[in-house]
Design a protein around this motif. Sequence first.
Motif, PDB file in Angstrom:
ATOM      1  N   MET A 119      36.631  49.954  49.721  1.00 10.13           N
ATOM      2  CA  MET A 119      37.697  50.938  49.556  1.00 10.13           C
ATOM      3  C   MET A 119      38.852  50.310  48.798  1.00 10.13           C
ATOM      4  O   MET A 119      39.296  49.202  49.115  1.00 10.13           O
ATOM      5  N   ILE A 120      39.361  51.021  47.794  1.00  5.73           N
ATOM      6  CA  ILE A 120      40.502  50.571  46.997  1.00  5.73           C
ATOM      7  C   ILE A 120      41.658  51.518  47.256  1.00  5.73           C
ATOM      8  O   ILE A 120      41.567  52.723  46.986  1.00  5.73           O
ATOM      9  N   LEU A 169      35.072  50.781  38.582  1.00  5.52           N
ATOM     10  CA  LEU A 169      34.076  50.819  37.507  1.00  5.52           C
ATOM     11  C   LEU A 169      33.612  49.415  37.134  1.00  5.52           C
ATOM     12  O   LEU A 169      32.415  49.179  36.914  1.00  5.52           O
ATOM     13  N   LYS A 170      34.548  48.473  37.073  1.00  4.61           N
ATOM     14  CA  LYS A 170      34.179  47.093  36.731  1.00  4.61           C
ATOM     15  C   LYS A 170      33.304  46.477  37.831  1.00  4.61           C
ATOM     16  O   LYS A 170      32.352  45.732  37.543  1.00  4.61           O
ATOM     17  N   ALA A 171      33.631  46.772  39.087  1.00  2.00           N
ATOM     18  CA  ALA A 171      32.848  46.216  40.198  1.00  2.00           C
ATOM     19  C   ALA A 171      31.436  46.789  40.212  1.00  2.00           C
ATOM     20  O   ALA A 171      30.457  46.065  40.450  1.00  2.00           O
ATOM     21  N   LYS A 187      26.146  47.418  48.528  1.00  2.00           N
ATOM     22  CA  LYS A 187      27.593  47.463  48.749  1.00  2.00           C
ATOM     23  C   LYS A 187      28.195  46.083  48.924  1.00  2.00           C
ATOM     24  O   LYS A 187      29.364  45.850  48.573  1.00  2.00           O
ATOM     25  N   GLU A 188      27.449  45.146  49.459  1.00  2.00           N
ATOM     26  CA  GLU A 188      27.971  43.781  49.573  1.00  2.00           C
ATOM     27  C   GLU A 188      28.173  43.175  48.187  1.00  2.00           C
ATOM     28  O   GLU A 188      29.154  42.461  47.956  1.00  2.00           O
ATOM     29  N   LYS A 189      27.287  43.472  47.255  1.00  2.00           N
ATOM     30  CA  LYS A 189      27.467  42.972  45.892  1.00  2.00           C
ATOM     31  C   LYS A 189      28.660  43.639  45.208  1.00  2.00           C
ATOM     32  O   LYS A 189      29.381  42.999  44.434  1.00  2.00           O
ATOM     33  N   ILE A 190      28.884  44.905  45.503  1.00  2.00           N
ATOM     34  CA  ILE A 190      30.051  45.606  44.952  1.00  2.00           C
ATOM     35  C   ILE A 190      31.331  44.992  45.513  1.00  2.00           C
ATOM     36  O   ILE A 190      32.292  44.718  44.775  1.00  2.00           O
ATOM     37  N   ARG A 191      31.338  44.756  46.815  1.00  2.00           N
ATOM     38  CA  ARG A 191      32.500  44.138  47.460  1.00  2.00           C
ATOM     39  C   ARG A 191      32.760  42.754  46.882  1.00  2.00           C
ATOM     40  O   ARG A 191      33.911  42.397  46.559  1.00  2.00           O
ATOM     41  N   SER A 192      31.713  41.967  46.727  1.00  2.00           N
ATOM     42  CA  SER A 192      31.850  40.624  46.182  1.00  2.00           C
ATOM     43  C   SER A 192      32.369  40.654  44.753  1.00  2.00           C
ATOM     44  O   SER A 192      33.174  39.807  44.348  1.00  2.00           O
ATOM     45  N   ALA A 193      31.936  41.649  43.979  1.00  2.00           N
ATOM     46  CA  ALA A 193      32.412  41.783  42.597  1.00  2.00           C
ATOM     47  C   ALA A 193      33.907  42.071  42.554  1.00  2.00           C
ATOM     48  O   ALA A 193      34.624  41.572  41.678  1.00  2.00           O
ATOM     49  N   LEU A 194      34.399  42.865  43.491  1.00  2.00           N
ATOM     50  CA  LEU A 194      35.836  43.150  43.563  1.00  2.00           C
ATOM     51  C   LEU A 194      36.634  41.865  43.793  1.00  2.00           C
ATOM     52  O   LEU A 194      37.721  41.687  43.242  1.00  2.00           O
ATOM     53  N   GLU A 195      36.081  40.963  44.601  1.00  2.00           N
ATOM     54  CA  GLU A 195      36.778  39.711  44.894  1.00  2.00           C
ATOM     55  C   GLU A 195      36.840  38.765  43.693  1.00  2.00           C
ATOM     56  O   GLU A 195      37.610  37.796  43.708  1.00  2.00           O
TER      57      GLU A 195
END
Length: 390
Positions: free
Chosen positions: A125-126, A326-328, A337-345
């Motif tokens: 969540m952003i 979009l970038k994540a 979703k864990e990969k999406i979360r990790s990408a945000l970091e």
Amino acid sequence: MRRTWITALALGVSLTVLAGGALAQDKRPYKIGSVFSLTGPGALLGARMKTTVEMMVEAVNKKGGINGHPVELVIYDAASDVTKAVAATNRLITQDKVDIITGAGNMSGLSLAMKPIAMRYAVPMISNAGASGIVEPIDKSAWVFKSHLTDREVIGRAIDYWKSKGITRVAMLSDTSGFGTSARDELKLQAPGAGINVVAWEEFGMAANDLVPQLTRIRAANPEVILCWTVAPSGVVFMKNARQLGMKQILMHGFGYVVPKYMEMAGDAAEGAVLVSLRFPVGTQLADSDPTKKVILNYIAEHKAKYGSEPDVYGAEAYDGMTMALKALEAANGFDKEKIRSALERLEFIGTNGLYKFSPQKHYGLTKEDAVVMEWRNGNWKLLMGADTK
């Protein structure tokens, strides 16, 4: 463009945006959910957020989507209400099955209420809101991020401005929402070490239409500056009541009040009001060397071309938030979703409001130096203290 409007009972309205023809229809779409306050006290903040994310998703889909997948956007109106924001979040996750949420109510109190749901279901969540508790403590915020400063940095920037002007006596007038109380707590933490004496603390409800009693007590304490913290129309009442009482102090608002319509509603009482903000409202006044200026001007041009109107700072927050999403999704290259979360970091990018750099230890990408101080003068924002672009 195909648009489908879905009535959502107490939640308001859901908008799904998909592009036609050009996208591969046999590919599962990435689903992005957004919750904005399009009605109620926070409505003036939510309007440009909605148009911005719609514009961005449409543009992405016209280019073929993300990694060949179309992007589907689902929007609900939280109506500036915590209960409705919570219901909308649950619906996005359990019924709409979104991959990520960006735009968490556009009010701190709503984002704080949505946070436990994102954490429970492990959905990234952003938030576009300011309270530090949205992304802290980090061990309890693993799935939550922000396209914004926290009120810690904004209060710190306000203190920088006061010190540059030799101001030491301040009064705070904050609303009783999560946004107001978080900023109040930050000022209580930072003021003593900065040599700032907060001579009066007053509060008000978001629906307040008379702040004379609070301002009368503040006047007796003789501050040099009165800092008001709210996103509601009651901030207009603050400015009008203060001037009606003949108060000559500097009237100051936080980053939740960078709304020209509010300044216009206050009329002459808003003249000279000082605000701490992100860069966007004074984008055209930034030095050409500021890397955000080009992003700001491009965003303004895109929004004006599509809607015939310029966006505002809250639309810019949504722009940066959707950029994060979009970038994540692109970096994750899938639906884990864990990969999406990790990408945000791991994100680093130049947005409309600053130079973003995230990490596992820091889920908001900006710093105090990304904030500016400006004033409302002759119907426009005037830059007083610029951002540090080092």
